[in-house]
Design a protein around this motif. Structure first.
Motif, PDB file in Angstrom:
ATOM      1  N   ALA A  76      20.303  33.887  38.669  1.00 25.93           N
ATOM      2  CA  ALA A  76      19.450  33.228  37.678  1.00 25.93           C
ATOM      3  C   ALA A  76      19.978  33.503  36.274  1.00 25.93           C
ATOM      4  O   ALA A  76      20.335  34.629  35.933  1.00 25.93           O
ATOM      5  N   GLY A  77      20.054  32.471  35.465  1.00 28.03           N
ATOM      6  CA  GLY A  77      20.517  32.615  34.087  1.00 28.03           C
ATOM      7  C   GLY A  77      22.031  32.708  33.986  1.00 28.03           C
ATOM      8  O   GLY A  77      22.745  32.581  34.972  1.00 28.03           O
ATOM      9  N   HIS A  78      22.495  32.946  32.772  1.00 27.64           N
ATOM     10  CA  HIS A  78      23.933  32.999  32.512  1.00 27.64           C
ATOM     11  C   HIS A  78      24.481  34.418  32.450  1.00 27.64           C
ATOM     12  O   HIS A  78      25.677  34.608  32.238  1.00 27.64           O
ATOM     13  N   GLY A  79      23.627  35.419  32.614  1.00 29.99           N
ATOM     14  CA  GLY A  79      24.034  36.810  32.421  1.00 29.99           C
ATOM     15  C   GLY A  79      25.183  37.259  33.300  1.00 29.99           C
ATOM     16  O   GLY A  79      26.119  37.905  32.819  1.00 29.99           O
ATOM     17  N   GLU A  80      25.147  36.946  34.576  1.00 24.64           N
ATOM     18  CA  GLU A  80      26.206  37.395  35.480  1.00 24.64           C
ATOM     19  C   GLU A  80      27.555  36.786  35.087  1.00 24.64           C
ATOM     20  O   GLU A  80      28.570  37.483  35.048  1.00 24.64           O
ATOM     21  N   ALA A  81      27.578  35.498  34.773  1.00 25.24           N
ATOM     22  CA  ALA A  81      28.825  34.843  34.365  1.00 25.24           C
ATOM     23  C   ALA A  81      29.333  35.440  33.057  1.00 25.24           C
ATOM     24  O   ALA A  81      30.548  35.635  32.888  1.00 25.24           O
ATOM     25  N   LYS A  82      28.447  35.757  32.145  1.00 27.58           N
ATOM     26  CA  LYS A  82      28.863  36.361  30.875  1.00 27.58           C
ATOM     27  C   LYS A  82      29.444  37.754  31.096  1.00 27.58           C
ATOM     28  O   LYS A  82      30.463  38.117  30.493  1.00 27.58           O
ATOM     29  N   ARG A  83      28.812  38.554  31.955  1.00 27.17           N
ATOM     30  CA  ARG A  83      29.344  39.885  32.267  1.00 27.17           C
ATOM     31  C   ARG A  83      30.713  39.776  32.929  1.00 27.17           C
ATOM     32  O   ARG A  83      31.621  40.557  32.640  1.00 27.17           O
ATOM     33  N   LEU A  84      30.868  38.797  33.800  1.00 29.49           N
ATOM     34  CA  LEU A  84      32.127  38.626  34.517  1.00 29.49           C
ATOM     35  C   LEU A  84      33.264  38.245  33.569  1.00 29.49           C
ATOM     36  O   LEU A  84      34.350  38.837  33.609  1.00 29.49           O
ATOM     37  N   LEU A  85      33.028  37.284  32.680  1.00 31.70           N
ATOM     38  CA  LEU A  85      34.091  36.898  31.751  1.00 31.70           C
ATOM     39  C   LEU A  85      34.366  37.985  30.721  1.00 31.70           C
ATOM     40  O   LEU A  85      35.508  38.133  30.265  1.00 31.70           O
ATOM     41  N   ALA A  86      33.359  38.776  30.374  1.00 28.28           N
ATOM     42  CA  ALA A  86      33.603  39.919  29.494  1.00 28.28           C
ATOM     43  C   ALA A  86      34.516  40.925  30.199  1.00 28.28           C
ATOM     44  O   ALA A  86      35.441  41.482  29.580  1.00 28.28           O
ATOM     45  N   ALA A  87      34.299  41.136  31.487  1.00 25.11           N
ATOM     46  CA  ALA A  87      35.160  42.042  32.251  1.00 25.11           C
ATOM     47  C   ALA A  87      36.582  41.493  32.343  1.00 25.11           C
ATOM     48  O   ALA A  87      37.554  42.260  32.292  1.00 25.11           O
ATOM     49  N   VAL A  88      36.728  40.177  32.467  1.00 21.21           N
ATOM     50  CA  VAL A  88      38.057  39.557  32.485  1.00 21.21           C
ATOM     51  C   VAL A  88      38.772  39.832  31.168  1.00 21.21           C
ATOM     52  O   VAL A  88      39.945  40.228  31.150  1.00 21.21           O
ATOM     53  N   ALA A  89      38.081  39.638  30.054  1.00 18.75           N
ATOM     54  CA  ALA A  89      38.692  39.874  28.741  1.00 18.75           C
ATOM     55  C   ALA A  89      39.135  41.326  28.590  1.00 18.75           C
ATOM     56  O   ALA A  89      40.237  41.601  28.109  1.00 18.75           O
ATOM     57  N   VAL A  90      38.301  42.273  29.010  1.00 19.22           N
ATOM     58  CA  VAL A  90      38.654  43.687  28.927  1.00 19.22           C
ATOM     59  C   VAL A  90      39.848  43.988  29.828  1.00 19.22           C
ATOM     60  O   VAL A  90      40.777  44.713  29.445  1.00 19.22           O
ATOM     61  N   ALA A  91      39.873  43.410  31.025  1.00 21.73           N
ATOM     62  CA  ALA A  91      40.986  43.633  31.962  1.00 21.73           C
ATOM     63  C   ALA A  91      42.305  43.149  31.375  1.00 21.73           C
ATOM     64  O   ALA A  91      43.340  43.797  31.530  1.00 21.73           O
ATOM     65  N   LEU A  92      42.279  42.024  30.684  1.00 22.62           N
ATOM     66  CA  LEU A  92      43.503  41.476  30.110  1.00 22.62           C
ATOM     67  C   LEU A  92      43.989  42.293  28.921  1.00 22.62           C
ATOM     68  O   LEU A  92      45.187  42.329  28.645  1.00 22.62           O
ATOM     69  N   GLU A  93      43.074  42.953  28.231  1.00 18.53           N
ATOM     70  CA  GLU A  93      43.478  43.856  27.141  1.00 18.53           C
ATOM     71  C   GLU A  93      44.029  45.165  27.695  1.00 18.53           C
ATOM     72  O   GLU A  93      44.971  45.731  27.149  1.00 18.53           O
ATOM     73  N   ALA A  94      43.442  45.636  28.792  1.00 17.90           N
ATOM     74  CA  ALA A  94      43.807  46.939  29.349  1.00 17.90           C
ATOM     75  C   ALA A  94      45.138  46.909  30.090  1.00 17.90           C
ATOM     76  O   ALA A  94      45.845  47.908  30.127  1.00 17.90           O
ATOM     77  N   GLN A  95      45.459  45.790  30.703  1.00 23.22           N
ATOM     78  CA  GLN A  95      46.657  45.705  31.529  1.00 23.22           C
ATOM     79  C   GLN A  95      47.476  44.498  31.096  1.00 23.22           C
ATOM     80  O   GLN A  95      47.216  43.370  31.539  1.00 23.22           O
ATOM     81  N   PRO A  96      48.477  44.710  30.235  1.00 24.77           N
ATOM     82  CA  PRO A  96      49.288  43.575  29.788  1.00 24.77           C
ATOM     83  C   PRO A  96      49.963  42.868  30.971  1.00 24.77           C
ATOM     84  O   PRO A  96      50.439  43.522  31.899  1.00 24.77           O
ATOM     85  N   LEU A  97      49.966  41.565  30.939  1.00 25.36           N
ATOM     86  CA  LEU A  97      50.572  40.783  32.010  1.00 25.36           C
ATOM     87  C   LEU A  97      52.092  40.864  31.911  1.00 25.36           C
ATOM     88  O   LEU A  97      52.656  40.913  30.813  1.00 25.36           O
ATOM     89  N   ALA A  98      52.733  40.844  33.056  1.00 22.50           N
ATOM     90  CA  ALA A  98      54.192  40.894  33.116  1.00 22.50           C
ATOM     91  C   ALA A  98      54.689  39.778  34.020  1.00 22.50           C
ATOM     92  O   ALA A  98      55.002  40.009  35.193  1.00 22.50           O
ATOM     93  N   PRO A  99      54.760  38.546  33.500  1.00 26.39           N
ATOM     94  CA  PRO A  99      55.235  37.444  34.336  1.00 26.39           C
ATOM     95  C   PRO A  99      56.716  37.624  34.686  1.00 26.39           C
ATOM     96  O   PRO A  99      57.544  37.836  33.800  1.00 26.39           O
ATOM     97  N   GLU A 100      57.008  37.582  35.960  1.00 24.07           N
ATOM     98  CA  GLU A 100      58.364  37.832  36.445  1.00 24.07           C
ATOM     99  C   GLU A 100      59.381  36.903  35.773  1.00 24.07           C
ATOM    100  O   GLU A 100      59.190  35.692  35.716  1.00 24.07           O
ATOM    101  N   GLY A 101      60.439  37.514  35.230  1.00 22.82           N
ATOM    102  CA  GLY A 101      61.503  36.751  34.596  1.00 22.82           C
ATOM    103  C   GLY A 101      61.204  36.294  33.182  1.00 22.82           C
ATOM    104  O   GLY A 101      61.987  35.563  32.583  1.00 22.82           O
ATOM    105  N   HIS A 102      60.076  36.735  32.630  1.00 21.85           N
ATOM    106  CA  HIS A 102      59.657  36.298  31.298  1.00 21.85           C
ATOM    107  C   HIS A 102      59.011  37.456  30.547  1.00 21.85           C
ATOM    108  O   HIS A 102      58.598  38.449  31.137  1.00 21.85           O
ATOM    109  N   VAL A 103      58.909  37.288  29.256  1.00 21.50           N
ATOM    110  CA  VAL A 103      58.231  38.257  28.400  1.00 21.50           C
ATOM    111  C   VAL A 103      56.975  37.584  27.859  1.00 21.50           C
ATOM    112  O   VAL A 103      57.040  36.458  27.354  1.00 21.50           O
ATOM    113  N   LEU A 104      55.843  38.258  27.966  1.00 19.58           N
ATOM    114  CA  LEU A 104      54.608  37.761  27.376  1.00 19.58           C
ATOM    115  C   LEU A 104      54.576  38.197  25.919  1.00 19.58           C
ATOM    116  O   LEU A 104      54.505  39.388  25.617  1.00 19.58           O
ATOM    117  N   VAL A 105      54.668  37.237  25.018  1.00 19.66           N
ATOM    118  CA  VAL A 105      54.693  37.526  23.586  1.00 19.66           C
ATOM    119  C   VAL A 105      53.278  37.737  23.062  1.00 19.66           C
ATOM    120  O   VAL A 105      53.020  38.654  22.291  1.00 19.66           O
TER     121      VAL A 105
END
Length: 136
Positions: A76-105
């Motif tokens: 019910a409501g948007h709270g769960e989706a908001k918590r989930l996308l907030a966790a996604v944002a934190v995860a992307l800050e905590a663990q820089p992506l390393a695409p194989e064969g490329h550098v993430l600028v």
């Protein structure tokens, strides 16, 4: 060679590896909406729409990417989706992506929006990401 697929694979791996994201979705991170969609256990994430454009210069091959991560919630409501996308944002800050064969600028959240789906009970949270990559 385009970084689009290596970037998506790195994003997928980072979301699955993050303990908070994993706790919220139980490993349900997809690269397309699962079928049958109405029967899929929520919440889950979908790495969906993506685009890449050439940003090369004479010295280096580069691309600009836009990606969308969608959180699907039937709570019910948007709270769960908001918590989930907030966790996604934190995860992307905590663990820089390393695409194989490329550098993430760079990688940042360009926009986040939430809406109720046509069924009246599903919340869709959409996060648009912008990334710039260079070839090795």
């Amino acid at each position: 060679m385009s970084a689009a697929w290596p970037l998506q694979r790195a994003l997928h791996a980072a979301l699955l590896a993050d303990p908070e994201v994993s706790a919220l979705v139980g490993g349900r991170v997809f690269d397309r909406v699962p079928r049958p969609a109405p029967g899929t256990a929520a919440p889950y994430l979908v790495i969906g729409e993506a685009a890449a454009s050439d940003r090369s210069c004479t010295a280096v091959a580069g691309e600009e990417h836009t990606l969308q991560v969608t959180a699907v919630s039937r709570a019910a409501g948007h709270g769960e989706a908001k918590r989930l996308l907030a966790a996604v944002a934190v995860a992307l800050e905590a663990q820089p992506l390393a695409p194989e064969g490329h550098v993430l600028v760079s990688l940042f959240v360009r926009e986040t929006r939430f809406e109720t789906a046509r069924d009246g009970r599903t919340t869709l949270g959409r996060m648009r990401l912008r990334a710039v990559t260079e070839g090795l």
